[in-house]
Design a protein around this motif. Sequence first.
Motif, short mmCIF file in Angstrom:
data_model
loop_
_atom_site.label_atom_id
_atom_site.label_comp_id
_atom_site.label_asym_id
_atom_site.label_seq_id
_atom_site.Cartn_x
_atom_site.Cartn_y
_atom_site.Cartn_z
N THR A 11 11.47 73.90 51.90
CA THR A 11 11.57 72.48 51.56
C THR A 11 11.45 71.69 52.85
OG1 THR A 11 13.09 73.03 49.77
CG2 THR A 11 13.02 70.72 50.45
N ALA A 13 11.20 67.62 54.54
CA ALA A 13 11.30 66.17 54.38
C ALA A 13 9.90 65.58 54.57
CB ALA A 13 12.26 65.59 55.40
N THR A 14 9.60 64.51 53.86
CA THR A 14 8.27 63.88 53.98
C THR A 14 7.97 63.51 55.43
OG1 THR A 14 9.26 61.76 53.38
CG2 THR A 14 8.13 62.98 51.63
N ASP A 46 7.67 72.56 49.31
CA ASP A 46 8.15 71.51 48.43
C ASP A 46 8.56 70.37 49.35
OD1 ASP A 46 7.91 72.88 45.98
OD2 ASP A 46 9.83 73.88 46.30
N VAL A 47 8.10 69.16 49.06
CA VAL A 47 8.35 68.02 49.93
C VAL A 47 9.29 67.05 49.22
CG1 VAL A 47 7.26 66.16 51.24
CG2 VAL A 47 6.07 68.33 50.95
N CYS A 48 10.27 66.54 49.96
CA CYS A 48 11.24 65.61 49.38
C CYS A 48 11.51 64.47 50.36
CB CYS A 48 12.54 66.33 49.03
SG CYS A 48 13.48 66.91 50.44
N HIS A 49 12.15 63.44 49.86
CA HIS A 49 12.59 62.33 50.71
C HIS A 49 13.62 62.86 51.70
CE1 HIS A 49 14.68 58.65 51.88
NE2 HIS A 49 13.55 58.03 51.54
N ALA A 52 17.10 63.32 50.57
CA ALA A 52 17.31 64.33 49.53
C ALA A 52 17.23 65.76 50.06
CB ALA A 52 16.29 64.14 48.40
N LEU A 53 16.98 65.91 51.35
CA LEU A 53 16.88 67.24 51.94
C LEU A 53 18.24 67.94 51.86
CD1 LEU A 53 14.79 69.06 53.47
CD2 LEU A 53 15.89 68.27 55.56
#
Length: 148
Positions: A11, A13-14, A46-49, A52-53
């Motif tokens: 995962t 972060a953007t 998988d990329v998240c804000h 939200a990491l």
Amino acid sequence: MNAQHRLPPITLATSDYNRLLFTAMIRQNQDRPTPDFLLKELRRADVCHPAALPEDVVSTNCRVIYRIDDEPKSRAHLLVHSEDLTWPGAEISVTTPLGTALLGLRVGDRMSFVEDGRIHEVYVEDIGIRFLDDGSTVTRTPGGITWT
């Protein structure tokens, strides 16, 4: 080590994803070698804000505690972007094979990587401290998370 070993999910972060993709594109435009391993990892992430990491995921600007190849002693480094590297003894660039292998893993994950023609495996033991873009820090402790 089994060659059929499944890759652990990662995962990002953007902010890390975008900056690393930009770095790879710049290297390609300058006819510099682009780390294939880094590009493969970016493709499967998988990329998240950033907010939200999950707290147990390795990102840039975090201190990660890890072992390589079942070494008896743990190592700890701050994972940074290559252009932010200022203290090589305490930091590791995310564009190195080890840095790329660590990026996006969760505490307890294992990941193979190749360095100097040899296959190694890194095991993430813990995340120490995470520096945020606004200058604050997040520290994981047995009792929870501390923001400063």
